[in-house]
Scaffold this motif. Structure first.
Motif, PDB file in Angstrom:
ATOM      1  N   SER A  54      24.625  55.690  36.468  1.00 59.54           N
ATOM      2  CA  SER A  54      24.786  57.033  35.905  1.00 59.54           C
ATOM      3  C   SER A  54      25.174  57.001  34.437  1.00 59.54           C
ATOM      4  O   SER A  54      25.056  57.995  33.732  1.00 59.54           O
ATOM      5  N   PHE A  55      25.703  55.853  33.985  1.00 60.23           N
ATOM      6  CA  PHE A  55      26.152  55.769  32.597  1.00 60.23           C
ATOM      7  C   PHE A  55      25.125  55.107  31.690  1.00 60.23           C
ATOM      8  O   PHE A  55      25.333  54.974  30.510  1.00 60.23           O
ATOM      9  N   ASN A  56      24.033  54.645  32.289  1.00 62.38           N
ATOM     10  CA  ASN A  56      23.004  54.019  31.452  1.00 62.38           C
ATOM     11  C   ASN A  56      21.594  54.429  31.903  1.00 62.38           C
ATOM     12  O   ASN A  56      21.122  55.474  31.512  1.00 62.38           O
ATOM     13  N   LEU A  57      20.994  53.653  32.796  1.00 63.61           N
ATOM     14  CA  LEU A  57      19.587  53.896  33.141  1.00 63.61           C
ATOM     15  C   LEU A  57      19.328  55.295  33.699  1.00 63.61           C
ATOM     16  O   LEU A  57      18.274  55.872  33.464  1.00 63.61           O
ATOM     17  N   GLN A  87      34.968  54.089  19.956  1.00 58.57           N
ATOM     18  CA  GLN A  87      34.005  54.905  20.702  1.00 58.57           C
ATOM     19  C   GLN A  87      32.740  54.091  20.989  1.00 58.57           C
ATOM     20  O   GLN A  87      32.234  54.068  22.119  1.00 58.57           O
ATOM     21  N   ALA A  88      32.285  53.365  19.982  1.00 61.21           N
ATOM     22  CA  ALA A  88      31.071  52.560  20.141  1.00 61.21           C
ATOM     23  C   ALA A  88      31.292  51.446  21.163  1.00 61.21           C
ATOM     24  O   ALA A  88      30.406  51.124  21.961  1.00 61.21           O
ATOM     25  N   ASN A  89      32.487  50.889  21.155  1.00 62.52           N
ATOM     26  CA  ASN A  89      32.816  49.825  22.103  1.00 62.52           C
ATOM     27  C   ASN A  89      32.764  50.330  23.547  1.00 62.52           C
ATOM     28  O   ASN A  89      32.203  49.691  24.436  1.00 62.52           O
ATOM     29  N   PHE A  90      33.339  51.530  23.763  1.00 64.52           N
ATOM     30  CA  PHE A  90      33.333  52.131  25.099  1.00 64.52           C
ATOM     31  C   PHE A  90      31.901  52.440  25.531  1.00 64.52           C
ATOM     32  O   PHE A  90      31.492  52.148  26.667  1.00 64.52           O
ATOM     33  N   GLU A  91      31.129  52.984  24.605  1.00 64.49           N
ATOM     34  CA  GLU A  91      29.738  53.320  24.933  1.00 64.49           C
ATOM     35  C   GLU A  91      28.895  52.071  25.177  1.00 64.49           C
ATOM     36  O   GLU A  91      28.028  52.061  26.063  1.00 64.49           O
ATOM     37  N   ASN A 141      25.840  48.940  29.334  1.00 62.78           N
ATOM     38  CA  ASN A 141      25.491  47.613  29.836  1.00 62.78           C
ATOM     39  C   ASN A 141      25.615  47.564  31.365  1.00 62.78           C
ATOM     40  O   ASN A 141      26.693  47.303  31.899  1.00 62.78           O
ATOM     41  N   PRO A 142      24.526  47.832  32.078  1.00 63.68           N
ATOM     42  CA  PRO A 142      24.635  47.903  33.537  1.00 63.68           C
ATOM     43  C   PRO A 142      25.055  46.578  34.168  1.00 63.68           C
ATOM     44  O   PRO A 142      25.766  46.562  35.165  1.00 63.68           O
ATOM     45  N   TRP A 143      24.658  45.463  33.578  1.00 63.84           N
ATOM     46  CA  TRP A 143      24.988  44.169  34.204  1.00 63.84           C
ATOM     47  C   TRP A 143      26.466  43.887  34.143  1.00 63.84           C
ATOM     48  O   TRP A 143      27.068  43.428  35.112  1.00 63.84           O
ATOM     49  N   LEU A 144      27.052  44.187  32.994  1.00 60.09           N
ATOM     50  CA  LEU A 144      28.492  43.966  32.837  1.00 60.09           C
ATOM     51  C   LEU A 144      29.263  44.820  33.851  1.00 60.09           C
ATOM     52  O   LEU A 144      30.153  44.347  34.562  1.00 60.09           O
ATOM     53  N   MET A 145      28.894  46.116  33.918  1.00 58.25           N
ATOM     54  CA  MET A 145      29.599  47.012  34.829  1.00 58.25           C
ATOM     55  C   MET A 145      29.364  46.639  36.283  1.00 58.25           C
ATOM     56  O   MET A 145      30.247  46.741  37.118  1.00 58.25           O
ATOM     57  N   LEU A 146      28.138  46.190  36.571  1.00 58.83           N
ATOM     58  CA  LEU A 146      27.823  45.778  37.935  1.00 58.83           C
ATOM     59  C   LEU A 146      28.680  44.579  38.331  1.00 58.83           C
ATOM     60  O   LEU A 146      29.216  44.515  39.440  1.00 58.83           O
ATOM     61  N   GLY A 147      28.835  43.660  37.401  1.00 61.34           N
ATOM     62  CA  GLY A 147      29.650  42.473  37.665  1.00 61.34           C
ATOM     63  C   GLY A 147      31.084  42.843  37.960  1.00 61.34           C
ATOM     64  O   GLY A 147      31.672  42.390  38.949  1.00 61.34           O
ATOM     65  N   SER A 148      31.674  43.705  37.131  1.00 56.74           N
ATOM     66  CA  SER A 148      33.093  43.989  37.347  1.00 56.74           C
ATOM     67  C   SER A 148      33.281  44.946  38.526  1.00 56.74           C
ATOM     68  O   SER A 148      34.285  44.864  39.231  1.00 56.74           O
ATOM     69  N   HIS A 149      32.318  45.827  38.769  1.00 54.95           N
ATOM     70  CA  HIS A 149      32.356  46.666  39.986  1.00 54.95           C
ATOM     71  C   HIS A 149      32.343  45.763  41.229  1.00 54.95           C
ATOM     72  O   HIS A 149      33.112  45.974  42.171  1.00 54.95           O
ATOM     73  N   SER A 150      31.519  44.734  41.198  1.00 52.18           N
ATOM     74  CA  SER A 150      31.459  43.805  42.333  1.00 52.18           C
ATOM     75  C   SER A 150      32.797  43.088  42.507  1.00 52.18           C
ATOM     76  O   SER A 150      33.314  42.972  43.620  1.00 52.18           O
ATOM     77  N   LEU A 151      33.365  42.625  41.400  1.00 53.91           N
ATOM     78  CA  LEU A 151      34.639  41.900  41.477  1.00 53.91           C
ATOM     79  C   LEU A 151      35.729  42.807  42.044  1.00 53.91           C
ATOM     80  O   LEU A 151      36.500  42.412  42.930  1.00 53.91           O
ATOM     81  N   PHE A 152      35.784  44.052  41.554  1.00 56.68           N
ATOM     82  CA  PHE A 152      36.835  44.960  42.032  1.00 56.68           C
ATOM     83  C   PHE A 152      36.659  45.251  43.529  1.00 56.68           C
ATOM     84  O   PHE A 152      37.627  45.322  44.276  1.00 56.68           O
ATOM     85  N   MET A 153      35.418  45.411  43.968  1.00 57.90           N
ATOM     86  CA  MET A 153      35.172  45.687  45.385  1.00 57.90           C
ATOM     87  C   MET A 153      35.585  44.500  46.254  1.00 57.90           C
ATOM     88  O   MET A 153      36.151  44.674  47.333  1.00 57.90           O
ATOM     89  N   VAL A 154      35.331  43.286  45.761  1.00 57.75           N
ATOM     90  CA  VAL A 154      35.734  42.093  46.516  1.00 57.75           C
ATOM     91  C   VAL A 154      37.261  42.023  46.607  1.00 57.75           C
ATOM     92  O   VAL A 154      37.829  41.752  47.674  1.00 57.75           O
TER      93      VAL A 154
END
Ligand code: TRP
Length: 466
Positions: A378-381, A140-144, A149-162
């Protein structure tokens, strides 16, 4: 109008490629992430039965209608609807089905990429052996921690969109067709391997029983609407993805034996797509529930099931690093072939208006990426900034999947059932059996529209009654 589609965007090489591409669109996070956890929440077997009924009685007829409109129109959903409205001598406002679909596709793409990007991160975590020996609290802590971590999610969101828009930019033949020809067989093999593995675990019998034992006491009116919405989402209906794919579907193929042209029937293709989609959803359940029961974990976990509970199971089982990695690769492949179908209708429309495919893909992908940043935050800031349905993510998800998609489905059913000339519909469908045609017609004229109205009404009611 001319009877052969002018291949502005290219056509699928064969009927099978159409089936593969549409199945690729249909099989996605809806099957592997959402279906198992809502089945868990609504108690298993009886819900599965309800879901199957919704697929057959509402999903299949609307999908047939959507493919029919697409193949008849031959262009992106927006221009196809314009053409069909003209042909049927009704108001050009029906083009709104296309615009509405483009909007919902755009909204869905923005958050779909974010959830898919979690799976991308989890591939990495599984490969690196992070799940080994993890406790429930740690998982649970790992998922949270990932969500925080907005940067991590932003990075992988960018990769998936590309990845998504890269395929769309390559076009129907070199992009979409090639992607589904590689990814779909891979997906089926991976799923079979994972079911095979689940079958060797002690919880297998319990998992099977959970999925297929019917306990009708657990059913409620709410379960019916949830099953309906799920059937609709999992088949990619209501936004023009299937309409766009239908536009690239050949009308006739040469019979190999006689050498004569034979009409390609829409109905039988759709039945195959719906069956494959259902098999994958059930297969995902068969691969996951036994692992949960083997590890003494709850099936009614909610949305965290795939990202919190499953890693626990992978962390405990022998070969968990391998099977865990394969599992999340499977999820990424499934999400990838779905997300390209969310982008294609808008890109096709821009191409018809004179843009190059690359520019159009960049534009659509870029805009969806920006909107997706809102979902990332929406999941962090922005976690505490809630309005209407909850976070930014919750609102985009609710608006698109609970309101706009059923609305699109309603309008598509009405157009195919009441507006289009019957002779045109019948010709386009090329159905062999007249009796089956009449059944479809009755379903699409009366039953499907009522079901869609019920889904929208329920969504609005549940939204306002808090
Ligand atoms: N069907 C996909 C899934 O189950 C998601 C999807 C792709 C979709 N294209 C769509 C949903 C169009 C609705 C409309 O994950």
């Amino acid at each position: 109008m001319n009877e052969t589609n002018k291949p502005v965007h290219g056509m699928w090489t064969s009927r099978w490629v159409f089936i593969l591409a549409a199945t690729g669109s249909a099989v996605g996070l809806g099957n592997i992430w959402r279906f198992p956890y809502i089945t868990g929440e609504y108690g298993g077997g009886a819900f599965v039965l309800l879901y199957l009924a919704c697929i057959a009685l509402i999903g299949v007829p609307i999908m047939i209608a959507e493919v029919t409109l697409g193949r008849r129109g031959g262009l992106s959903p927006i221009h196809s609807m314009g053409r069909l409205a003209e042909q049927s001598k009704v108001s050009r406002r029906w083009k709104g089905i296309g615009y509405l679909g483009a909007l919902s596709g755009f909204l869905i793409l923005s958050f779909y990429s974010v959830v898919a990007s979690w799976a991308l991160i989890y591939v990495w975590e599984a490969v690196s052996g992070l799940f080994r020996g993890m406790t429930a609290v740690q998982s649970q802590a790992n998922f949270e921690a990932m969500q925080a971590n907005p940067w991590l999610m932003l990075g992988s969101h960018s990769l998936f969109m590309v990845l998504t828009m890269g395929v769309v930019a390559l076009g129907v033949k070199r992009g979409l067709e090639r992607a589904v020809e590689v990814l779909m067989p891979l997906l089926f093999v991976l799923l079979l391997v994972l079911i095979g593995y689940a079958a060797t675990t002690p919880g297998f019998a319990e998992g099977v029983a959970f999925l297929f034992a019917f306990d009708f006491s657990k059913l409620s009116g709410e379960a019916v609407v949830i099953a309906l919405g799920q059937a609709f989402f999992t088949l990619s209906l209501g936004m023009g993805a299937i309409m766009a794919y239908g536009a690239y579907m050949p009308r006739e193929i040469k019979d190999k034996k006689t050498g004569r042209a034979r009409p390609v029937s829409i109905g039988s293709s759709v039945v195959i797509i719906a069956a494959l989609d259902t098999l994958v959803a059930l297969g995902a359940g068969l691969a996951m529930f036994p692992l949960l029961f083997t590890g003494n974990l709850e099936p009614a976990q909610g949305p965290g099931m795939m990202f919190v509970t499953l890693p626990l199971a992978f962390g405990q089982m022998p070969g968990g690093v391998l099977f865990g990695s394969l599992f999340f690769v499977l999820v990424v492949c499934a999400a990838w072939t779905s997300s390209i179908s969310l982008g294609e209708p808008m890109v096709a429309w821009l191409v018809e208006r004179g843009k190059s495919r690359w520019a159009a893909s960049l534009l659509v992908g870029g805009a969806a990426w920006v909107l997706g940043v809102g979902s990332v935050l929406s999941f962090n800031l922005w976690k505490e900034h809630t309005f209407l349905m909850g976070t930014f993510f919750d609102n985009i998800e609710f608006l698109s999947t609970s309101i706009l998609l059923p609305l699109g489905g309603l309008l598509i059913a009405l157009f195919a059932g009441w507006v289009m000339k019957e002779t045109q519909v019948r010709k386009e469908l090329a159905m062999k059996s007249f009796a089956l045609y009449m059944v479809w017609r009755a379903l699409v004229r009366i039953f499907s529209p009522l079901a869609m109205i019920a889904v929208i009404a329920y969504a609005l009611w549940s939204a306002t009654s808090g």
